[in-house]
Write an enzyme that holds these catalytic residues in place. Structure first.
Site, PDB file in Angstrom:
ATOM      1  N   PRO A 283       0.930  -1.010   0.063  1.00  0.00           N
ATOM      2  CA  PRO A 283      -0.161   0.056   0.112  1.00  0.00           C
ATOM      3  C   PRO A 283       0.942   1.075  -0.088  1.00  0.00           C
ATOM      4  O   PRO A 283       1.914   1.247   0.632  1.00  0.00           O
ATOM      5  CB  PRO A 283      -0.692  -0.153   1.197  1.00  0.00           C
ATOM      6  CG  PRO A 283       0.138  -0.873   2.393  1.00  0.00           C
ATOM      7  CD  PRO A 283       1.027  -1.848   1.183  1.00  0.00           C
TER       8      PRO A 283
ATOM      9  N   GLU B  74      -0.094   5.155   0.084  1.00  0.00           N
ATOM     10  CA  GLU B  74      -1.002   6.440   0.087  1.00  0.00           C
ATOM     11  C   GLU B  74      -0.510   7.421  -0.888  1.00  0.00           C
ATOM     12  O   GLU B  74       0.387   7.866  -0.560  1.00  0.00           O
ATOM     13  CB  GLU B  74      -1.210   6.770   1.705  1.00  0.00           C
ATOM     14  CG  GLU B  74      -2.346   7.176   1.974  1.00  0.00           C
ATOM     15  CD  GLU B  74      -2.513   8.680   1.992  1.00  0.00           C
ATOM     16  OE1 GLU B  74      -3.500   9.249   1.599  1.00  0.00           O
ATOM     17  OE2 GLU B  74      -1.633   9.437   2.281  1.00  0.00           O
TER      18      GLU B  74
ATOM     19  N   GLN C 108      -6.806  -2.137   2.956  1.00  0.00           N
ATOM     20  CA  GLN C 108      -6.369  -1.849   4.230  1.00  0.00           C
ATOM     21  C   GLN C 108      -6.882  -0.914   5.119  1.00  0.00           C
ATOM     22  O   GLN C 108      -7.377   0.150   4.783  1.00  0.00           O
ATOM     23  CB  GLN C 108      -4.887  -1.259   4.139  1.00  0.00           C
ATOM     24  CG  GLN C 108      -4.118  -1.086   5.311  1.00  0.00           C
ATOM     25  CD  GLN C 108      -2.706  -0.435   5.270  1.00  0.00           C
ATOM     26  OE1 GLN C 108      -2.514   0.627   4.939  1.00  0.00           O
ATOM     27  NE2 GLN C 108      -1.395  -1.417   5.296  1.00  0.00           N
TER      28      GLN C 108
ATOM     29  N   CYS D 109       2.138   3.379   9.924  1.00  0.00           N
ATOM     30  CA  CYS D 109       1.753   4.652   9.271  1.00  0.00           C
ATOM     31  C   CYS D 109       2.564   5.694  10.313  1.00  0.00           C
ATOM     32  O   CYS D 109       2.064   5.781  11.355  1.00  0.00           O
ATOM     33  CB  CYS D 109       0.411   5.066   9.064  1.00  0.00           C
ATOM     34  SG  CYS D 109       0.236   6.581   8.030  1.00  0.00           S
TER      35      CYS D 109
ATOM     36  N   LYS E  12       0.062  -5.252   9.103  1.00  0.00           N
ATOM     37  CA  LYS E  12       1.406  -4.620   8.480  1.00  0.00           C
ATOM     38  C   LYS E  12       2.022  -3.896   9.666  1.00  0.00           C
ATOM     39  O   LYS E  12       1.146  -2.965  10.277  1.00  0.00           O
ATOM     40  CB  LYS E  12       1.128  -3.850   7.219  1.00  0.00           C
ATOM     41  CG  LYS E  12       2.365  -3.314   6.710  1.00  0.00           C
ATOM     42  CD  LYS E  12       2.149  -2.996   5.164  1.00  0.00           C
ATOM     43  CE  LYS E  12       3.283  -2.459   4.680  1.00  0.00           C
ATOM     44  NZ  LYS E  12       3.595  -1.061   4.986  1.00  0.00           N
TER      45      LYS E  12
ATOM     46  N   GLY F 267      10.677  -4.048   2.477  1.00  0.00           N
ATOM     47  CA  GLY F 267      11.592  -2.980   2.884  1.00  0.00           C
ATOM     48  C   GLY F 267      13.052  -3.123   1.938  1.00  0.00           C
ATOM     49  O   GLY F 267      13.757  -3.981   2.098  1.00  0.00           O
TER      50      GLY F 267
ATOM     51  N   GLY G 218       7.192  -2.298  -2.511  1.00  0.00           N
ATOM     52  CA  GLY G 218       6.668  -0.989  -2.556  1.00  0.00           C
ATOM     53  C   GLY G 218       7.285  -0.241  -3.618  1.00  0.00           C
ATOM     54  O   GLY G 218       7.016  -0.190  -4.731  1.00  0.00           O
ATOM     55  N   ARG G 219       8.250   0.624  -3.200  1.00  0.00           N
ATOM     56  CA  ARG G 219       8.915   1.704  -3.968  1.00  0.00           C
ATOM     57  C   ARG G 219       9.368   0.975  -5.386  1.00  0.00           C
ATOM     58  O   ARG G 219       9.757   1.787  -6.292  1.00  0.00           O
ATOM     59  CB  ARG G 219       9.701   2.626  -3.162  1.00  0.00           C
ATOM     60  CG  ARG G 219       9.258   3.511  -2.443  1.00  0.00           C
ATOM     61  CD  ARG G 219      10.320   4.081  -1.305  1.00  0.00           C
ATOM     62  NE  ARG G 219      10.578   2.899  -0.416  1.00  0.00           N
ATOM     63  CZ  ARG G 219      11.750   2.822   0.158  1.00  0.00           C
ATOM     64  NH1 ARG G 219      12.433   4.033   0.449  1.00  0.00           N
ATOM     65  NH2 ARG G 219      12.270   2.074   1.001  1.00  0.00           N
TER      66      ARG G 219
HETATM   67  C1  LIG Z   1       4.358   7.282  -0.621  1.00  0.00           C
HETATM   68  C2  LIG Z   1       4.242   6.030   0.301  1.00  0.00           C
HETATM   69  C3  LIG Z   1       3.026   5.875   1.021  1.00  0.00           C
HETATM   70  C4  LIG Z   1       2.865   4.643   1.793  1.00  0.00           C
HETATM   71  N1  LIG Z   1       1.508   4.537   2.262  1.00  0.00           N
HETATM   72  C5  LIG Z   1       1.491   3.607   3.350  1.00  0.00           C
HETATM   73  C6  LIG Z   1       0.052   3.080   3.575  1.00  0.00           C
HETATM   74  O1  LIG Z   1      -0.958   3.525   2.873  1.00  0.00           O
HETATM   75  N2  LIG Z   1      -0.073   1.833   4.312  1.00  0.00           N
HETATM   76  C7  LIG Z   1       0.896   1.182   4.794  1.00  0.00           C
HETATM   77  O2  LIG Z   1       0.961   0.203   5.424  1.00  0.00           O
HETATM   78  N3  LIG Z   1       2.388   1.572   4.372  1.00  0.00           N
HETATM   79  C8  LIG Z   1       2.552   2.619   3.639  1.00  0.00           C
HETATM   80  N4  LIG Z   1       3.738   2.825   3.084  1.00  0.00           N
HETATM   81  C9  LIG Z   1       4.855   2.033   3.408  1.00  0.00           C
HETATM   82  C10 LIG Z   1       4.942   0.921   2.256  1.00  0.00           C
HETATM   83  O3  LIG Z   1       3.812   0.131   2.097  1.00  0.00           O
HETATM   84  C11 LIG Z   1       6.172   0.014   2.584  1.00  0.00           C
HETATM   85  O4  LIG Z   1       5.912  -0.727   3.730  1.00  0.00           O
HETATM   86  C12 LIG Z   1       7.516   0.992   2.370  1.00  0.00           C
HETATM   87  O5  LIG Z   1       7.812   1.755   1.327  1.00  0.00           O
HETATM   88  C13 LIG Z   1       8.835  -0.249   2.693  1.00  0.00           C
HETATM   89  O6  LIG Z   1       8.797  -0.834   1.437  1.00  0.00           O
HETATM   90  P1  LIG Z   1       9.286  -0.861   0.103  1.00  0.00           P
HETATM   91  O7  LIG Z   1      10.954  -0.553   0.626  1.00  0.00           O
HETATM   92  O8  LIG Z   1       9.361  -1.861  -0.842  1.00  0.00           O
HETATM   93  O9  LIG Z   1       9.001   0.710  -0.403  1.00  0.00           O
HETATM   94  C14 LIG Z   1       3.924   3.919   2.539  1.00  0.00           C
HETATM   95  C15 LIG Z   1       5.195   3.891   1.519  1.00  0.00           C
HETATM   96  C16 LIG Z   1       5.413   5.301   0.789  1.00  0.00           C
HETATM   97  C17 LIG Z   1       6.550   5.413   0.188  1.00  0.00           C
END
Ligand SMILES: Cc1cc2nc3c(=O)[nH]c(=O)nc-3n(C[C@H](O)[C@H](O)[C@H](O)COP(=O)(O)O)c2cc1C
Length: 321
Positions: A7, A9, A68, A98, A139, A200, A223-224
């Site tokens: 997710p 946001e 979520q 969050c 999460k 992560g 995610g990213r």
């Molecule tokens: C812009 C942005 C918005 C995010 N919004 C949420 C969210 O709505 N809910 C959530 O559980 N995590 C949220 N996260 C965290 C991501 O789901 C993820 O846990 C985090 O980016 C680490 O994973 P990654 O390194 O693969 O990006 C957000 C992260 C980013 C960068």
């Protein structure tokens, strides 16, 4: 081996989920959080944030979506979980990560990581009042200020009867500072018997392999990485090649068209595109340049024209590989 799409946001919305899910191999996509205070929300709120619920809870390309929820009121979370499930959400995910200040002041998201007992009470209430076969995930980050309660939080989720725990390997205080602590995820994986999904900093094939090795997990959430390379999950699952910059430019145009088509308010579209381009800067040199060109443009047409212009500099055959 499963791949969940994270997710995000303000970024991983209906339109971007459609783009990313085109490439396949995503087992489940978790929606941007739906904020729950103390009341059941109307279906319209769920449909606005998760329009896939009007189409069997799957993206156009068949990826199942899980809503979520973010909040701390057990009764309200349960009521909204029931609505999401009745509308076709593939299970429900609960956010304990969050970092947003407004969320934490209302004691939701990462703030609850300080209180594992409370997490247990909330999740146990939800689990006990839903059909036994409902798939439920939480999460978490590793903690609020430090990791001292990470195992207690993980055990709270497991003892509450949830089947899956996604762990983002950072505390709230660490924000997004690299590196993610995969070893800490590995300790959680050893402490609980439920499925643990590592999350992560999985941005490349090599990082993916190392993450599996260090955490002992077989399942990951991306995610990213899926924003830097929209086909990253297909690269990891299936050996697909990374997308070239011009293919990403085309996706940026597709994204704007999709948002437009999906009825996303036009005034917000440039902001979403810029948010994506800003993140692209972390992985592509051209992303930083493009962001500095776009950041002052306010209207959709200027943003679109700029990207079209940049794309026109690439020979057409480079798009047809
Ligand atoms: C812009 C942005 C918005 C995010 N919004 C949420 C969210 O709505 N809910 C959530 O559980 N995590 C949220 N996260 C965290 C991501 O789901 C993820 O846990 C985090 O980016 C680490 O994973 P990654 O390194 O693969 O990006 C957000 C992260 C980013 C960068």
């Amino acid at each position: 081996m499963t791949f969940w799409l994270a997710p995000m946001e303000g970024l991983m919305d209906f339109s971007l989920r459609e783009i990313v899910s085109r490439y396949g191999h995503i087992d489940l996509a978790v929606s941007e959080f739906v904020r729950v205070v103390d009341l059941p929300l109307p279906e319209s709120v769920f449909l606005a944030q998760v329009p896939e619920l009007a189409h069997g809870g799957i993206t156009k390309y068949g990826t199942p979506i899980r809503v979520q929820l973010l909040g701390s009121d057990p009764e309200a979370l349960l009521a909204n979980a029931k609505t999401a499930l009745a509308m076709g959400s593939h299970g429900v995910d609960f956010n304990f990560g969050c970092p947003s200040k407004t969320v934490n002041r209302h004691c939701g998201g990462a703030a609850l990581l300080k209180e594992p007992d409370r997490i247990y009470n909330i999740l146990h209430h939800i689990k006990s009042n839903l059909p036994a076969n409902t798939s439920l995930s939480a999460k978490m980050r590793l903690g609020f200020d430090d990791t001292s309660k990470s195992l207690d939080v993980a055990l709270a989720v497991a003892y509450a009867g949830f089947d899956t725990l996604v762990v983002h390997g950072r505390t709230k205080r660490q924000g997004y500072k690299p590196p993610a602590d995969w070893e800490a995820i590995g300790k959680i994986k050893q402490a609980v018997r439920i499925k643990v999904i590592a999350n992560g900093d999985i941005f490349t094939q090599d990082a993916y392999r190392r993450c599996l090795e260090v955490t002992g997990c077989t399942d990951v959430m991306i995610g990213r990485g899926a924003v830097y390379q929209p086909n990253l999950i297909a690269q990891l699952a299936h050996g697909d090649n990374p997308l070239a910059w011009q293919e990403i430019l085309q996706l940026l145009l597709d994204y704007q068209n999709l948002m437009h088509f999906d009825g996303f308010p036009e005034r917000h579209i440039p902001g979403r595109v810029k948010q994506w381009v800003k993140l692209l800067g972390a992985a592509h040199e051209q992303g930083t340049e493009l962001f500095s060109d776009l950041k002052h443009l306010q209207d959709l047409n200027s943003v679109k024209k700029h990207i079209q212009n940049e794309l026109s500099q690439y020979p057409i055959h480079s798009m047809l590989r």
